[in-house]
Write a protein that holds these residues in place. Sequence first.
Motif, short mmCIF file in Angstrom:
data_model
loop_
_atom_site.label_atom_id
_atom_site.label_comp_id
_atom_site.label_asym_id
_atom_site.label_seq_id
_atom_site.Cartn_x
_atom_site.Cartn_y
_atom_site.Cartn_z
N VAL A 54 0.83 -1.20 0.00
CA VAL A 54 0.00 0.00 0.00
C VAL A 54 0.87 1.26 0.00
N ASP A 55 1.93 1.26 0.80
CA ASP A 55 2.85 2.40 0.83
C ASP A 55 3.47 2.63 -0.55
N ALA A 56 3.85 1.55 -1.22
CA ALA A 56 4.47 1.67 -2.55
C ALA A 56 3.46 2.23 -3.55
N ILE A 57 2.21 1.80 -3.47
CA ILE A 57 1.19 2.31 -4.38
C ILE A 57 0.93 3.79 -4.11
N ASP A 58 0.86 4.18 -2.84
CA ASP A 58 0.66 5.59 -2.50
C ASP A 58 1.79 6.45 -3.06
N LEU A 59 3.01 5.95 -2.98
CA LEU A 59 4.17 6.69 -3.49
C LEU A 59 4.05 6.90 -4.99
N GLU A 60 3.66 5.85 -5.71
CA GLU A 60 3.52 5.95 -7.16
C GLU A 60 2.35 6.85 -7.53
N ALA A 61 1.27 6.81 -6.76
CA ALA A 61 0.12 7.67 -7.03
C ALA A 61 0.50 9.15 -6.86
N THR A 62 1.32 9.44 -5.86
CA THR A 62 1.79 10.81 -5.67
C THR A 62 2.63 11.26 -6.86
N ILE A 64 2.34 10.16 -9.92
CA ILE A 64 1.43 10.36 -11.05
C ILE A 64 0.69 11.69 -10.91
N ASP A 65 0.25 12.00 -9.68
CA ASP A 65 -0.42 13.29 -9.46
C ASP A 65 0.47 14.45 -9.88
N SER A 66 1.74 14.37 -9.56
CA SER A 66 2.68 15.43 -9.94
C SER A 66 2.83 15.51 -11.45
N ALA A 67 2.85 14.34 -12.10
CA ALA A 67 3.04 14.30 -13.55
C ALA A 67 1.84 14.91 -14.28
N ILE A 68 0.62 14.61 -13.82
CA ILE A 68 -0.56 15.10 -14.54
C ILE A 68 -0.81 16.59 -14.28
N HIS A 85 -24.08 13.64 -18.50
CA HIS A 85 -23.84 13.35 -17.07
C HIS A 85 -22.37 13.02 -16.77
N TRP A 86 -21.49 13.02 -17.76
CA TRP A 86 -20.12 12.57 -17.53
C TRP A 86 -19.09 13.59 -18.03
N GLU A 87 -18.04 13.76 -17.24
CA GLU A 87 -16.83 14.47 -17.66
C GLU A 87 -15.67 13.50 -17.52
N LEU A 88 -15.08 13.12 -18.63
CA LEU A 88 -14.00 12.13 -18.63
C LEU A 88 -12.68 12.81 -18.95
N TYR A 89 -11.64 12.34 -18.29
CA TYR A 89 -10.30 12.90 -18.48
C TYR A 89 -9.28 11.79 -18.33
N GLY A 90 -8.22 11.86 -19.13
CA GLY A 90 -7.18 10.83 -19.03
C GLY A 90 -5.82 11.35 -19.43
N THR A 91 -4.80 10.76 -18.85
CA THR A 91 -3.41 11.04 -19.22
C THR A 91 -2.82 9.75 -19.76
N PHE A 92 -2.16 9.87 -20.92
CA PHE A 92 -1.64 8.69 -21.61
C PHE A 92 -0.18 8.92 -21.97
N GLN A 93 0.58 7.83 -21.90
CA GLN A 93 1.96 7.83 -22.36
C GLN A 93 1.99 6.96 -23.61
N GLY A 94 1.92 7.60 -24.77
CA GLY A 94 1.71 6.85 -26.01
C GLY A 94 0.30 6.28 -25.98
N GLU A 95 0.18 4.99 -26.13
CA GLU A 95 -1.12 4.32 -26.02
C GLU A 95 -1.34 3.74 -24.62
N LYS A 96 -0.40 3.92 -23.74
CA LYS A 96 -0.51 3.36 -22.40
C LYS A 96 -1.22 4.35 -21.47
N THR A 97 -2.18 3.84 -20.73
CA THR A 97 -2.93 4.68 -19.80
C THR A 97 -2.14 4.88 -18.51
#
Length: 216
Positions: A54-62, A64-68, A85-97
């Motif tokens: 969980v700590d490792a995932i939190d670190l990676e999520a932080t 990603i937040d900085s990158a976006i 009813h929807w607002e969709l947003y995404g960040t992609f590296q090439g075709e990778k989500t």
Amino acid sequence: MGPSKRSATVSRSKRTALQLFEGVVLLLMVGCSPSQTERSPVPPGGHNSTAKRVDAIDLEATRIDSAIEAPETAELRRLRKDLSHWELYGTFQGEKTVYLSARFSEGQVIREERYYILHEKLALVRIEKWWDVDDPSHAPEPKTSQEFYVDNDQEIRHVMEVASSPPVSKTNDAVRPAAAWVERSHLIAQILLGGGKDANAAQALDAFPEAETSQQ
């Protein structure tokens, strides 16, 4: 042989016997002593414990937040699409989500879903639901926040916080399949990348997995 020579020979014999005895004792001590692993046992779970994952995932999520939040680059591209009813947003590296968000609003109900993807694998889902009213105390329900930590398509931790009075916080480390969240993140990415009819895709998004969020 003179007395002095016999005394020296006996003395050497005693030293030799003593050295042999000490060598045998040392071998016995080494043979009976616990191994390094036995002396320092690995704690249950070791490096793969839920807390460490969980700590490792939190670190990676932080990260990603900085990158976006940084300016768009040639490597990272951002896509946005508005549906009924929807607002969709995404960040992609090439075709990778890398990151996805889906904001649903109908009447006064608002729900925001955020998906963090590491190495093409879903790692974290964050969901917030609240009522858009001037006075939160008049809302039919208090605001809820949830986090689903995912490792290898398995949910390893579910955290729920309810902004009630008093506030409620629950954590569940039961391992469960995360297929519903994985499929949902794929659907959102597919819509953003233009790989499907928006109307049909939006209808599929409306089927929110409430059963997943209610289990603790």
